[in-house]
Design a protein around this motif. Sequence first.
Motif, PDB file in Angstrom:
ATOM      1  N   ASN A   1      -5.296  25.847  67.406  1.00 15.16           N
ATOM      2  CA  ASN A   1      -4.221  26.772  67.091  1.00 15.16           C
ATOM      3  C   ASN A   1      -4.335  28.142  67.726  1.00 15.16           C
ATOM      4  O   ASN A   1      -3.366  28.680  68.202  1.00 15.16           O
ATOM      5  CB  ASN A   1      -4.163  26.986  65.575  1.00 15.16           C
ATOM      6  CG  ASN A   1      -3.554  25.776  64.892  1.00 15.16           C
ATOM      7  OD1 ASN A   1      -2.532  25.292  65.321  1.00 15.16           O
ATOM      8  ND2 ASN A   1      -4.201  25.320  63.864  1.00 15.16           N
ATOM      9  N   ALA A   2      -5.517  28.710  67.664  1.00 11.72           N
ATOM     10  CA  ALA A   2      -5.649  30.138  68.020  1.00 11.72           C
ATOM     11  C   ALA A   2      -5.672  30.361  69.523  1.00 11.72           C
ATOM     12  O   ALA A   2      -5.826  29.421  70.273  1.00 11.72           O
ATOM     13  CB  ALA A   2      -6.918  30.718  67.411  1.00 11.72           C
TER      14      ALA A   2
ATOM     15  N   ALA B   1     -11.597  23.357  64.263  1.00 10.37           N
ATOM     16  CA  ALA B   1     -10.179  23.428  63.931  1.00 10.37           C
ATOM     17  C   ALA B   1      -9.456  24.533  64.673  1.00 10.37           C
ATOM     18  O   ALA B   1      -8.349  24.376  65.119  1.00 10.37           O
ATOM     19  CB  ALA B   1     -10.038  23.626  62.424  1.00 10.37           C
ATOM     20  N   ALA B   2     -10.091  25.649  64.818  1.00  5.46           N
ATOM     21  CA  ALA B   2      -9.407  26.788  65.396  1.00  5.46           C
ATOM     22  C   ALA B   2      -8.965  26.555  66.824  1.00  5.46           C
ATOM     23  O   ALA B   2      -7.975  27.107  67.270  1.00  5.46           O
ATOM     24  CB  ALA B   2     -10.321  28.008  65.332  1.00  5.46           C
TER      25      ALA B   2
ATOM     26  N   LEU C   1      -3.382  21.313  58.692  1.00  8.40           N
ATOM     27  CA  LEU C   1      -2.679  21.252  59.969  1.00  8.40           C
ATOM     28  C   LEU C   1      -1.423  20.400  59.832  1.00  8.40           C
ATOM     29  O   LEU C   1      -1.423  19.401  59.112  1.00  8.40           O
ATOM     30  CB  LEU C   1      -3.586  20.631  61.043  1.00  8.40           C
ATOM     31  CG  LEU C   1      -4.884  21.381  61.318  1.00  8.40           C
ATOM     32  CD1 LEU C   1      -5.755  20.583  62.266  1.00  8.40           C
ATOM     33  CD2 LEU C   1      -4.599  22.754  61.892  1.00  8.40           C
TER      34      LEU C   1
ATOM     35  N   ALA D   1      -2.634  30.902  61.584  1.00 12.07           N
ATOM     36  CA  ALA D   1      -3.186  29.673  62.167  1.00 12.07           C
ATOM     37  C   ALA D   1      -4.439  29.229  61.436  1.00 12.07           C
ATOM     38  O   ALA D   1      -5.394  30.001  61.303  1.00 12.07           O
ATOM     39  CB  ALA D   1      -3.509  29.897  63.642  1.00 12.07           C
ATOM     40  N   SER D   2      -4.471  27.992  60.994  1.00  8.47           N
ATOM     41  CA  SER D   2      -5.666  27.443  60.347  1.00  8.47           C
ATOM     42  C   SER D   2      -6.834  27.554  61.303  1.00  8.47           C
ATOM     43  O   SER D   2      -6.758  27.105  62.435  1.00  8.47           O
ATOM     44  CB  SER D   2      -5.450  25.961  60.006  1.00  8.47           C
ATOM     45  OG  SER D   2      -4.367  25.809  59.131  1.00  8.47           O
ATOM     46  N   GLY D   3      -7.923  28.132  60.824  1.00  8.50           N
ATOM     47  CA  GLY D   3      -9.129  28.173  61.647  1.00  8.50           C
ATOM     48  C   GLY D   3      -9.366  29.485  62.381  1.00  8.50           C
ATOM     49  O   GLY D   3     -10.426  29.659  62.979  1.00  8.50           O
TER      50      GLY D   3
ATOM     51  N   LEU E   1     -12.845  30.898  64.129  1.00  6.03           N
ATOM     52  CA  LEU E   1     -12.969  31.172  65.562  1.00  6.03           C
ATOM     53  C   LEU E   1     -13.593  32.545  65.800  1.00  6.03           C
ATOM     54  O   LEU E   1     -14.469  32.716  66.653  1.00  6.03           O
ATOM     55  CB  LEU E   1     -11.587  31.114  66.221  1.00  6.03           C
ATOM     56  CG  LEU E   1     -11.560  31.138  67.748  1.00  6.03           C
ATOM     57  CD1 LEU E   1     -12.178  29.880  68.308  1.00  6.03           C
ATOM     58  CD2 LEU E   1     -10.134  31.283  68.249  1.00  6.03           C
TER      59      LEU E   1
END
Lengths: 281, 320
Positions: free
Chosen positions: A280-281, A276-277, A206, B119-121, B125
């Motif tokens: 960002n997602a 972590a996601a 990140l 995007a990391s992750g 997800l």
Amino acid sequence: MKIHIKNGRLIDPASKTDKPLDLFIAAGRIVGVGDTAPAAWGNGANSVLDATGCIVCPGLVDLAARLREPGFEYRATLESEMAAAAAGGVTRLACPPDTDPVLDEPGLVEMLTHRARLPEFAHVHPVGALTTQLEGKALTEMTELSEAGCVAFGQANHAIVDTQVLLRAMMYAATFDFPVWLQAQDPFLAKKGVAHDGEVAARLGLAGIPVAAETIALATILHLARETGARGRRCRHDRRRARRRHRGDLRRGDSSPASVRNGYRLFRCERAARSAAALNA
Amino acid sequence: MHKSPQLNKHGELQHLLTIEGLPRDVLTRILDTAAPFTEVAEREVKKVPLLRGKSVFNLFFENSTRTRTTFEIAAKRLSADVINLNINTSSANKGETLLDTADNLSAMHADMFVVRHAASGAPFLIAQHMAATGRDHIHVVNAGDGRHAHPTQGLLDMYTIRHYKADFTRLTVAIVGDVLHSRVARSQIHALNTLGVPEVRVIAPKTLLPTGIERLGVRVFNDMREGLRGVDVVMMLRLQNERMQGALLPSTQEYFKSYGLTPEKLALAKPDAIVMHPGPMNRGVEIDSAVADGGQAVILPQVTFGIAVRMAVMAMLAGN
């Protein structure tokens, strides 16, 4: 309407109270605190609330509640946010100016405070934009905005890059003793960063934000505040090092309170490592 | 270390999201499973029926021809039906969320998603969402997420090292280049440490190293000549041109001078050291042509091993 709240743990920071005490309310005012009813209580209350195992305290204040109106109604509405606030014991909400459109015009502020009167769950106190469109270039009509209901002026998380504008904005606000609420974050060092620059960010891949992003910006704000005499609040204060460094300023009389985003208490880097996601997602 | 969501309660691989957290025996099992698949490529009919009837969806939110192609080849050699979705040009551009895309595709009865995302992750997800909505039968393979992980690349690199060097526990391995932005490097570091490599080195200028990288179990070198001394394996990383724009480096010429792998620098490593690169190579930037085309480079075998390793992963996840 007489309300008796009994058996609760009464916490009132203003009077430094933290004891099991009953509360007596009549016609919307607190008329007694203690084990026995006040003299004029008469016989019985209209409503008796058993607060065993509960805390009884003044309504909580959320200093940065995003109400999503105007502009982001697909995420939430005044009704939903204020109901959520009331359910959590929050009776006063200060909402930042980064709505769409930005709260930089008196008409918009009036519309918001008018809308917010209807649900009657909590009081809404708008924080007006310090610069138009939050762009950091031109001042807003702060006296007009204050008359429309703004309790302070800020930039949400849009830093004012031009330090001359920042100085003049604080100076103008200080003219009328309007409080200025600012988040200390250097926009260049924090650019695209999503996590503290350290082992967790390295591990998760990140983009990191170094500590200097806060300490540098904080130094700027505090120096300018001292020069202009602007009254303020440091928002989203989240680095121990920043607090330590500026203990000196606090001793010298900088009385600006600081607030910490609740999210930062709950959502530290280590938790990010497990989800972590979500960042960002 | 928290329990890995990639392994089900029997310790079997359910998804492949990251090498971090996978026990050594799982990594070894993947490498062992890949070994027989290398010979499938040499047959006349390059197929085994392990994934017959299964649908593999390649969800590439980031452009990639080579990785997507190797996954496609691997899936087809296992007799799977392969659908390629280049999301750049479709729904995501119209504002569809990641999970909505995953939901829509799973409604088309996918058995496996191979996901690459900026995007990391993101693959994590998706896997979490599939589990939470009762669709455990859909397996997720991470084909590269942001700067976080590229597990199949890490695995094929380990396969390559094992092929040429046999024993991990006697090696010194150096990873050279833009570690800061590299998901490949992070996966390599985890794999090397899990497999017992006693010394893992990273070699890069300070601007290309993440803060706290030593905590991942590496020795940091800013001087390439020092870092290459006595090394058994040199793993090069690609340098992207964008790094010049971000004030991280002045120019490719200067980078090549200090951090480019030339025959003269390679001579400082062991005489039988191997040179690896995940590709695509920037000749004259991170690697000199003389080295790339020389006898110590194993870059093309890496590609071949990559197909076998991906076949192994997919077979272990969803094989009949």
